[in-house]
Design a protein around this motif. Structure first.
Motif, short mmCIF file in Angstrom:
data_model
loop_
_atom_site.label_atom_id
_atom_site.label_comp_id
_atom_site.label_asym_id
_atom_site.label_seq_id
_atom_site.Cartn_x
_atom_site.Cartn_y
_atom_site.Cartn_z
N LEU A 1 49.36 -74.38 20.40
CA LEU A 1 49.82 -74.83 19.09
C LEU A 1 49.01 -74.16 17.97
O LEU A 1 49.58 -73.69 16.98
CB LEU A 1 49.71 -76.36 18.99
CG LEU A 1 50.12 -77.00 17.66
CD1 LEU A 1 51.56 -76.65 17.29
CD2 LEU A 1 49.95 -78.52 17.73
N GLU A 2 47.69 -74.11 18.14
CA GLU A 2 46.85 -73.49 17.10
C GLU A 2 47.16 -72.01 16.95
O GLU A 2 47.19 -71.47 15.83
CB GLU A 2 45.37 -73.71 17.41
CG GLU A 2 44.90 -75.16 17.23
CD GLU A 2 45.33 -75.78 15.90
OE1 GLU A 2 45.09 -75.15 14.86
OE2 GLU A 2 45.91 -76.88 15.91
N LYS B 1 50.45 -71.62 15.14
CA LYS B 1 50.24 -71.82 13.69
C LYS B 1 49.68 -70.54 13.05
O LYS B 1 50.11 -70.14 11.96
CB LYS B 1 49.27 -72.97 13.45
CG LYS B 1 49.83 -74.35 13.76
CD LYS B 1 48.74 -75.40 13.58
CE LYS B 1 49.22 -76.79 13.95
NZ LYS B 1 48.11 -77.79 13.85
N SER B 2 48.72 -69.89 13.73
CA SER B 2 48.15 -68.65 13.19
C SER B 2 49.21 -67.55 13.11
O SER B 2 49.23 -66.77 12.15
CB SER B 2 47.00 -68.16 14.07
OG SER B 2 45.97 -69.11 14.08
N VAL C 1 52.42 -68.04 12.66
CA VAL C 1 53.29 -68.36 11.52
C VAL C 1 52.56 -68.03 10.21
O VAL C 1 53.16 -67.46 9.30
CB VAL C 1 53.72 -69.84 11.54
CG1 VAL C 1 54.57 -70.17 10.31
CG2 VAL C 1 54.51 -70.17 12.81
N ASP C 2 51.27 -68.36 10.16
CA ASP C 2 50.46 -68.04 8.97
C ASP C 2 50.66 -66.59 8.51
O ASP C 2 50.79 -66.31 7.33
CB ASP C 2 48.96 -68.20 9.29
CG ASP C 2 48.46 -69.63 9.10
OD1 ASP C 2 49.17 -70.42 8.44
OD2 ASP C 2 47.36 -69.94 9.60
N ARG D 1 50.77 -69.43 0.57
CA ARG D 1 50.45 -70.75 1.11
C ARG D 1 50.64 -71.86 0.08
O ARG D 1 50.14 -72.97 0.27
CB ARG D 1 49.00 -70.76 1.63
CG ARG D 1 48.77 -69.75 2.74
CD ARG D 1 47.35 -69.80 3.26
NE ARG D 1 47.08 -71.04 3.98
CZ ARG D 1 47.38 -71.24 5.27
NH1 ARG D 1 47.96 -70.29 5.98
NH2 ARG D 1 47.12 -72.39 5.85
N PHE E 1 55.62 -76.41 6.78
CA PHE E 1 54.29 -76.07 6.27
C PHE E 1 54.23 -76.59 4.85
O PHE E 1 55.12 -76.30 4.03
CB PHE E 1 54.03 -74.55 6.27
CG PHE E 1 52.75 -74.20 5.56
CD1 PHE E 1 51.54 -74.22 6.24
CD2 PHE E 1 52.74 -73.89 4.20
CE1 PHE E 1 50.34 -73.94 5.58
CE2 PHE E 1 51.55 -73.60 3.54
CZ PHE E 1 50.35 -73.63 4.23
N GLY F 1 49.43 -78.51 5.68
CA GLY F 1 49.40 -77.67 6.88
C GLY F 1 50.72 -77.82 7.64
O GLY F 1 51.76 -78.05 7.03
N TYR F 2 50.65 -77.69 8.96
CA TYR F 2 51.86 -77.72 9.79
C TYR F 2 52.08 -79.10 10.38
O TYR F 2 51.14 -79.79 10.77
CB TYR F 2 51.74 -76.69 10.91
CG TYR F 2 51.71 -75.28 10.42
CD1 TYR F 2 52.88 -74.58 10.16
CD2 TYR F 2 50.50 -74.63 10.19
CE1 TYR F 2 52.86 -73.28 9.68
CE2 TYR F 2 50.45 -73.33 9.71
CZ TYR F 2 51.64 -72.65 9.47
OH TYR F 2 51.62 -71.37 8.99
N HIS F 3 53.34 -79.49 10.48
CA HIS F 3 53.74 -80.77 11.06
C HIS F 3 55.04 -80.51 11.82
O HIS F 3 56.06 -80.17 11.21
CB HIS F 3 53.95 -81.78 9.93
CG HIS F 3 54.35 -83.16 10.37
ND1 HIS F 3 54.64 -84.17 9.48
CD2 HIS F 3 54.52 -83.69 11.61
CE1 HIS F 3 54.95 -85.26 10.15
NE2 HIS F 3 54.90 -85.00 11.44
N SER G 1 47.22 -85.58 14.40
CA SER G 1 46.82 -84.67 15.47
C SER G 1 46.16 -85.44 16.60
O SER G 1 45.89 -86.63 16.48
CB SER G 1 45.90 -83.59 14.92
OG SER G 1 44.83 -84.17 14.23
#
Ligand SMILES: [Zn+2]
Length: 255
Positions: A112-113, A116-117, A119-120, A126, A179, A191-193, A253
């Motif tokens: 998941l982390e 997210k990176s 997608v970043d 942002r 985001f 952040g992301y959900h 989380s």
């Protein structure tokens, strides 16, 4: 006289045409109100459907996790059941008419982390809100849901202490989420959900952890953000205190 009327009309027309066209994300209520225990569903299914065709939220009394995909609303409840919802009420939801600005593919195993990176790296900036849809194959997905609450409602930080967690291996499905910029922590989840829904429509919930094997990530940036405020006594009498960054991270989380 006639000329002046024409001039007024011209000014009105040009005034309209110069208005900026926006791409709207809409939410009902805010995460801080939910954290404070405002679980009564003040928004109807018609309200929520009017805000878009993709998004996430929860149901009246906090009865499970909401996923809207292609305009259809699913409830992933605390017994790990998934069902289509047509008549419901919601205390909190965020929705968008999904019109992806771009899509990128994932071909490697990502946590998941790491997702997210990835997608970043594709966000234009942002400081806008992005609706996100990830269709893919997952080697593992861990989700939570929450059971319906009784009044007087306990705060969300208490509810999640006993949240049931469910895990599936080797599953196809869709991540739906957003985001949200850091400056908006408390109004929504910064952040992301993500919420997950299996392709078989038999598994879903609020994502705690995952490993994606392959997938397509579609991003849709919003440049207008509507927040519809609840019209009930709980919201009207709320002191508006924020729970703060730590509490929001604790409920969203894995601890
Ligand atoms: Zn959630």
């Amino acid at each position: 006289m006639r000329l002046s009327l024409l001039l007024v009309a011209l000014v009105l027309v040009s005034g309209c045409s110069s208005m900026r066209k926006t791409d709207v994300v809409t939410q009902g209520s805010m995460i801080n109100a939910l954290l404070a225990g405002q679980y009564d569903g003040t928004f109807t299914d018609r309200d929520v459907s009017g805000w878009g065709d993709l998004g996430i939220g929860t149901f009246d009394r906090l009865d499970g996790e909401m996923i809207m995909l292609d305009g259809r609303v699913y409830q992933a409840n605390a017994k790990s059941e998934v069902r289509v919802m047509t008549r419901y009420r919601a205390p909190f939801a965020t929705m968008k008419k999904f019109k992806p600005d771009g899509v990128f593919s994932v071909h490697a195993k990502l946590t998941l982390e790491e997702l997210k990176s990835a997608v970043d790296a594709h966000l234009a900036d942002r400081n806008h809100v992005y609706a996100i849809r990830v269709k893919g194959r997952f080697s593992a997905v861990s989700v939570r849901s929450v059971p319906p609450q009784q009044k007087p409602y306990p705060p969300l930080t208490e509810v999640v202490k006993t949240q049931p967690v469910f895990e599936r291996k080797d599953i196809s499905g869709v991540l739906v989420g957003f985001f949200v910029p850091q400056y908006a922590q408390g109004m929504n989840v910064a952040g992301y959900h993500f919420h997950f829904l299996s392709d078989a429509r038999d598994f879903g919930g609020h994502v705690l952890a995952l490993e994606i094997v392959s997938g397509d990530v579609a991003l849709d940036r919003a440049d207008e953000w509507r927040i519809i405020l609840p019209d009930d006594e709980a919201f009207a009498s709320w002191h508006g205190e924020g729970e703060g960054d730590a509490a929001i991270k604790a409920v969203e989380s894995r601890k």
